[in-house]
Design a protein around this motif. Sequence first.
Motif, PDB file in Angstrom:
ATOM      1  N   ILE A   1      -6.090   6.944  10.656  1.00  0.00           N
ATOM      2  CA  ILE A   1      -6.508   6.573   9.302  1.00  0.00           C
ATOM      3  C   ILE A   1      -6.322   7.814   8.433  1.00  0.00           C
ATOM      4  N   ALA A   2      -5.406   7.722   7.496  1.00  0.00           N
ATOM      5  CA  ALA A   2      -5.115   8.868   6.646  1.00  0.00           C
ATOM      6  C   ALA A   2      -6.243   9.098   5.651  1.00  0.00           C
ATOM      7  N   LEU A   3      -6.607  10.347   5.483  1.00  0.00           N
ATOM      8  CA  LEU A   3      -7.651  10.710   4.527  1.00  0.00           C
ATOM      9  C   LEU A   3      -7.026  11.067   3.196  1.00  0.00           C
TER      10      LEU A   3
ATOM     11  N   THR B   1       0.838  -1.189   0.000  1.00  0.00           N
ATOM     12  CA  THR B   1       0.000   0.000   0.000  1.00  0.00           C
ATOM     13  C   THR B   1       0.877   1.245   0.000  1.00  0.00           C
ATOM     14  N   THR B   2       0.411   2.266  -0.684  1.00  0.00           N
ATOM     15  CA  THR B   2       1.009   3.590  -0.586  1.00  0.00           C
ATOM     16  C   THR B   2      -0.070   4.517  -0.034  1.00  0.00           C
ATOM     17  N   PRO B   3       0.069   4.944   1.213  1.00  0.00           N
ATOM     18  CA  PRO B   3      -0.951   5.795   1.817  1.00  0.00           C
ATOM     19  C   PRO B   3      -0.758   7.257   1.408  1.00  0.00           C
ATOM     20  N   PRO B   4      -1.720   8.112   1.716  1.00  0.00           N
ATOM     21  CA  PRO B   4      -1.525   9.541   1.484  1.00  0.00           C
ATOM     22  C   PRO B   4      -0.292  10.044   2.252  1.00  0.00           C
ATOM     23  N   ALA B   5       0.347  11.051   1.736  1.00  0.00           N
ATOM     24  CA  ALA B   5       1.577  11.570   2.334  1.00  0.00           C
ATOM     25  C   ALA B   5       1.258  12.468   3.524  1.00  0.00           C
ATOM     26  N   VAL B   6       0.836  11.848   4.617  1.00  0.00           N
ATOM     27  CA  VAL B   6       0.574  12.577   5.855  1.00  0.00           C
ATOM     28  C   VAL B   6       1.303  11.893   7.000  1.00  0.00           C
TER      29      VAL B   6
END
Length: 778
Positions: A758-760, A708-713
Amino acid sequence: MAASALFRRRNRASLLCFLLALLAHGPALGSAQTPVYACDVAGNPALAGFGFCNGSLPWADRVSDLVGRLTLQEKITFLVNSAGSVARLGIPRYEWWSEALHGVSDVGPGTRFSSNVVPGATSFPQVILTAASFNTTLFQAIGKVVSTEARAMHNVGLAGLTYWSPNINIVRDPRWGRTQETPGEDPLLTSKYATAYVRGLQDRDDGDKDRLKVAACCKHYTAYDLDNWKGVDRYHFNAVVTKQDMDDTFQPPFKSCVIDGNVASVMCSYNQVNGTPTCADPNLLAGVIRGEWKLNGYIVSDCDSLDVYFKSQKYTKTPEEAAAKAILAGLDLNCGSFLGDHTEAAVKAGLVDESAINKAISNNFATLMRLGFFDGDPRSQLYGKLGPKDVCTPENQELAREAARQGIVLLKNNAGALPLSPTAIKNLAVIGPNANVTKTMIGNYAGTPCKYTTPLQGLSAVVGTTYVAGCQNVGCGTADVDGATKAAAGADATVLIMGTDLSIEAESLDRTELTLPGQQQQLVAQVASASKGPVILVIMSGGGIDVGFAKDSDKIASIVWVGLPGEAGGGAIADVIFGAHNPGGRLPMSWYPQSYADKIPMTNMNMRPDNATGYPGRTYRFYTGETVYTFGDGLSYSKVSHELIQSPAKSLSIPLHADHYCRSSECRSVDAADAGEICGSSGMMDLHLKVQNDGEGMKGSHTVFLFTTPPAVHGSPRKQLVGFEKVWLEAGGEAVVKFTVDVCKDLSVVDELGNRKIALGEHVLHVGDLKHSFTIGV
């Protein structure tokens, strides 16, 4: 870990005295004898009156009865690995320190081999290669064989029941000398290895979850991954770790080991973490391991670590303070003699109460009771019929070869140079300092193997060979270029077997160079130029090597990494090179260029990059620089394709209260605790893939990775493994692989304060070249 040079030096004299006494008064050294156990009611009927010998009572009642019968001085003898004996209670001496990292080992004093009873045990590949198989079933199968052989040896008085394995530290830096002992750089892989191997060691065949086959131990807790680098050693190192890095990199494997594996023990490390020795930290021991994770077992120190934090780290002013701090922090057992020497004085000084000692030894006794130590003769218990015949069986040795086969990683294969044809190759040149080695193949924390099959022996069993060492040893001060090039020029193909050994990377020995040692690279280049047939470069090492020169060379057709492949490594290497096995291993750690070691201090513990300083971060999850090969890399002799046949929805909405702060446009994430029903069944997403082997005639295994690549937060990972499955594919065959992704567990990130969020925004799931994007909003 346990076999520290410090501890070995200190105990050399006492060990000699022990051996002399054994020769003078005990059975012949190496001979079989009666196993060590307590509550021998058959031999001493009076013991039947003791509650701790009554197997029908609950563990807590038995332990309480035993502790209540001991004097303070007797209790203190049970705080150390060479535990005391109490003749009046029928309790013999017990040695806690045994090792089983990748086979029953005689590194610890609790286990030994006997030339005429059990001369050796099955030596599996070093952990880093087994991890490269990405096969959790294999991890557990190896653990089960190791525990069976351990029980068999225990029944003839040659082994203990408590094994200080596995090593589940994250490989943060490629120079770490103990990389070979670990499952690599990824927290998920390391967690799954820990759980599976521990269950293989501990789970009983009768399914009794309250009892143990043998007791495993996850080590070294925590943020421990520096041994001795440019004058900085583990005895003096203070690992400065952020809360974020602690919670999303260093702690997850230990948490899984305790919660999912139900491990019987955790070992604290030598180093300090943020200024406090781990073995004296009540937050890490009593707070996290015992409190949050609910360890059902004992906490043990690495060997002499209390002595280390008193004398080397100057953490306390007196040894009594050091002893008290360890016990009050939650330590139950001391590998070494420190608690035995100083605890009574600590009690008399009012630094620690006897009740704290009772608590510690109660955890130790409960573990031994779960092992059956207080149930009389083990030969009348579940595993009582095991003996020498159950060690080094043909089936166990074949599993060692299969484990090596499954782990071997094919990194380069130009024009299908491999596999070599066993009929077309009439003369194979086998060159290199690791071509005919034995002990190098098993690495450290190894016992005596059943037997060895060297690479040269394995290859020679298939085709005719011409062997030239090329270097006197892996240091390769002067290469025999003439002899090697002559052999290569006259051969149909050349296999160069290069790499490292324990003189280059080991416990107490970190590397400063990532290149091949000495003149090895020069030898490889010149042999490649002289060879008339394809050149296969085989790297035998624990850690990664900068082989960029070979990766870019047209003269070198193939590169194969074989780790430290165990007793049967030579046969497994031949199986891969000649196509009896289709390689399916994948790298469990990234390989870096030498420039990485030239620029980045090993002492910087930060996982995340820092743009302000140019610091590039660590491991594939955060590293922003160039690699030679990266985590998960590996080829096979087949072409495998993936097709997405069921994917999650394109968007997911988290229901929040109207006044929640995340209604603002500045909101980047939602605390997992506020995600409500998303952290239940509605937060489960299914992803199904069809995996097909398009190869012509080559069946084999294939690892399916879900990243997975999550949002950059919150400094989230650039890429992160959230699942993997090992599948077997016949030639032209296919399989369906199903992943269930838990939004709160698998897709959440840890923020700067250590909170799970949980990143939005847009998340990307990817398998190979396939990608599926979806958005999480509120």
